[in-house]
Design a protein around this motif. Structure first.
Motif, PDB file in Angstrom:
ATOM      1  N   ALA A 171       0.850  -1.296  -0.181  1.00 43.37           N
ATOM      2  CA  ALA A 171      -0.030   0.026   0.001  1.00 43.37           C
ATOM      3  C   ALA A 171       0.949   1.255  -0.032  1.00 43.37           C
ATOM      4  O   ALA A 171       0.616   2.244  -0.662  1.00 43.37           O
ATOM      5  N   VAL A 172       1.930   1.323   1.040  1.00 44.80           N
ATOM      6  CA  VAL A 172       2.944   2.324   0.736  1.00 44.80           C
ATOM      7  C   VAL A 172       3.748   2.607  -0.405  1.00 44.80           C
ATOM      8  O   VAL A 172       3.707   3.712  -1.045  1.00 44.80           O
ATOM      9  N   ASP A 174       2.968   1.270  -3.270  1.00 44.07           N
ATOM     10  CA  ASP A 174       2.033   1.877  -4.566  1.00 44.07           C
ATOM     11  C   ASP A 174       1.689   3.311  -4.330  1.00 44.07           C
ATOM     12  O   ASP A 174       1.444   3.976  -5.418  1.00 44.07           O
ATOM     13  N   TYR A 175       1.348   3.610  -3.136  1.00 47.89           N
ATOM     14  CA  TYR A 175       1.030   5.013  -2.882  1.00 47.89           C
ATOM     15  C   TYR A 175       2.129   6.118  -3.427  1.00 47.89           C
ATOM     16  O   TYR A 175       2.057   7.003  -4.263  1.00 47.89           O
ATOM     17  N   GLY A 178       2.636   5.899  -7.242  1.00 44.94           N
ATOM     18  CA  GLY A 178       1.740   6.901  -7.777  1.00 44.94           C
ATOM     19  C   GLY A 178       2.040   8.417  -7.803  1.00 44.94           C
ATOM     20  O   GLY A 178       1.395   9.144  -8.668  1.00 44.94           O
ATOM     21  N   LEU A 179       2.700   8.824  -6.798  1.00 45.46           N
ATOM     22  CA  LEU A 179       2.935  10.118  -6.540  1.00 45.46           C
ATOM     23  C   LEU A 179       4.319  10.562  -7.110  1.00 45.46           C
ATOM     24  O   LEU A 179       4.770  11.542  -7.243  1.00 45.46           O
ATOM     25  N   THR A 299       1.292  11.011   6.936  1.00 50.64           N
ATOM     26  CA  THR A 299       0.938   9.862   6.281  1.00 50.64           C
ATOM     27  C   THR A 299       1.456   8.389   6.932  1.00 50.64           C
ATOM     28  O   THR A 299       2.716   8.409   6.836  1.00 50.64           O
ATOM     29  N   LEU A 336      -4.230   2.733   5.119  1.00 56.76           N
ATOM     30  CA  LEU A 336      -3.259   3.982   4.765  1.00 56.76           C
ATOM     31  C   LEU A 336      -3.958   5.314   4.962  1.00 56.76           C
ATOM     32  O   LEU A 336      -5.015   5.438   4.723  1.00 56.76           O
ATOM     33  N   GLU A 338      -3.946   8.782   4.607  1.00 59.05           N
ATOM     34  CA  GLU A 338      -3.166   9.765   3.755  1.00 59.05           C
ATOM     35  C   GLU A 338      -3.552  11.387   4.262  1.00 59.05           C
ATOM     36  O   GLU A 338      -4.404  11.804   4.536  1.00 59.05           O
ATOM     37  N   ARG A 344       3.733  15.020  -4.545  1.00 58.84           N
ATOM     38  CA  ARG A 344       4.045  14.547  -5.820  1.00 58.84           C
ATOM     39  C   ARG A 344       5.311  14.973  -6.263  1.00 58.84           C
ATOM     40  O   ARG A 344       5.642  16.100  -6.093  1.00 58.84           O
TER      41      ARG A 344
END
Length: 349
Positions: A171-172, A174-175, A178-179, A299, A336, A338, A344
């Motif tokens: 999860a972390v 992937d997050y 994505g940024l 986060t 997660l 956030e 980003r």
């Protein structure tokens, strides 16, 4: 010379109520008697000043009403919170937590576990520093053991409350991917004496799958030591002054395997005049309450501490009482949270 106060005996309470000592004992424990009898006995016991002799009770029952709770490292603020919650859960069932701190040392951890066993605790709850140590097998044969966090791979435990670290790490990362992050430093409390802990293995697997470069560095959870490690990391971060010309491009994000470590990153960033959430992304892994009041809020990953404490205590008590449970392995799912500490970045072109 003053005569020492004489302890009121169970027999005296029995004589005052006209009941047998066995009936009085059951009434005081709320077992096998009517509510009326229980209230009558408790009233007589209070008037006579009767207090149960814990040593006699332990000898009669073979139990001490004490449960050993062995923390991996109480420098971790989240572990402090967890141990306190477990203590409250046990106390609600008239059991007492004897909390000891392994200080992140696997040898000390096993030594303390053996000491708790030898002190005849009724059960043992452990958040292991070294879950693969051979010594757990003999300890689990002598006392019911419930493992929290990681499974004891060489021992037959009475129960397990495990973190789905693979899902949390996925999860972390992937997050962060994505940024736009492709270079991440991971700070882990794992030491040289406990290599290949599950979370450290999973982070490398996830990074390979996602195409992210990770550097995994050991980091103590005490604030000063975590800050010192973070200083070295931030010297090579965007906005910092690069000190190691031989190193590859600096990380754009720091993923900390505990929020306590993340606080060290915040401290080091402030020293370097870097702004978390703008100049640097930081993610934690256990959602301590302090994380919500940082600037910016951290986060991080919420594992459900309240439920962890309840399930761990429930499994321990069931094992002590010899009760069968439907599920001995509880897998805690991550969530997660956030907030504002991750930014980003432009993806490499």
């Amino acid at each position: 010379m003053a005569r020492p106060n004489k302890r009121t005996t169970l027999r005296e309470v029995a004589e005052a109520t006209g009941l047998s000592t066995a009936a009085v004992s059951y009434a005081l424990r709320g077992k096998h008697v009517s509510k009326e009898t229980e209230e009558r006995v408790r009233k007589a016991a209070a008037e006579l000043g009767y207090e149960a002799d814990p040593i006699a009770r332990a000898l009669a029952s073979g139990r001490t009403s004490t449960v050993g709770v062995l923390a991996g490292d109480l420098q971790d603020l989240w572990q402090q919170q967890l141990m306190a919650a477990i203590g409250r859960e046990l106390l609600a069932g008239d059991r007492y937590a004897l909390i000891l701190d392994a200080g992140g040392d696997p040898e000390r951890e096993l030594a303390l576990a053996k000491q708790l066993r030898d002190q005849r605790v009724d059960g043992l709850l452990v958040s292991p520093v070294d879950p693969s140590a051979e010594g757990w097998s003999k300890i689990a044969e002598a006392v019911p053991v419930v493992s929290i966090g990681d499974a004891l791979s060489r021992a037959r435990t009475a129960g397990e409350v495990l973190f789905d670290n693979r899902a949390g790490i996925d999860a972390v990362l992937d997050y962060l991917r994505g940024l736009g992050h492709r270079r991440v430093t991971v700070l882990t409390p794992t030491g040289p004496s406990t290599p290949d802990r599950p979370a450290d293995v999973y982070v490398r697997e996830a990074a390979d799958r996602l195409g992210i470069e990770v550097e995994v560095l050991p980091c103590a959870q005490e604030l000063g030591e975590a800050t010192a490690v973070a200083r070295r990391v931030l010297a090579d971060s965007p906005g910092g002054r690069r000190r190691h010309a031989s190193r590859p491009a600096p990380p754009t994000a720091v993923f900390c395997f505990s929020d306590s470590i993340a606080y060290g990153v915040y401290a080091a960033a402030a020293e370097a005049a870097l702004t978390v959430g703008r100049d640097l992304s930081v993610v934690g892994f256990d959602d301590h309450p302090v994380s919500r009041v940082l600037t910016p809020p951290l986060t991080t990953v919420d594992w459900g501490l309240t439920e962890i404490a309840k399930e761990a205590a429930r499994l321990a008590v069931a094992a002590i009482e010899g009760r069968r449970v439907r599920r001995k392995r509880i897998l805690c799912a991550p969530r997660l949270s956030e907030r504002g500490s991750a930014r980003r970045v432009a993806e490499p072109g």
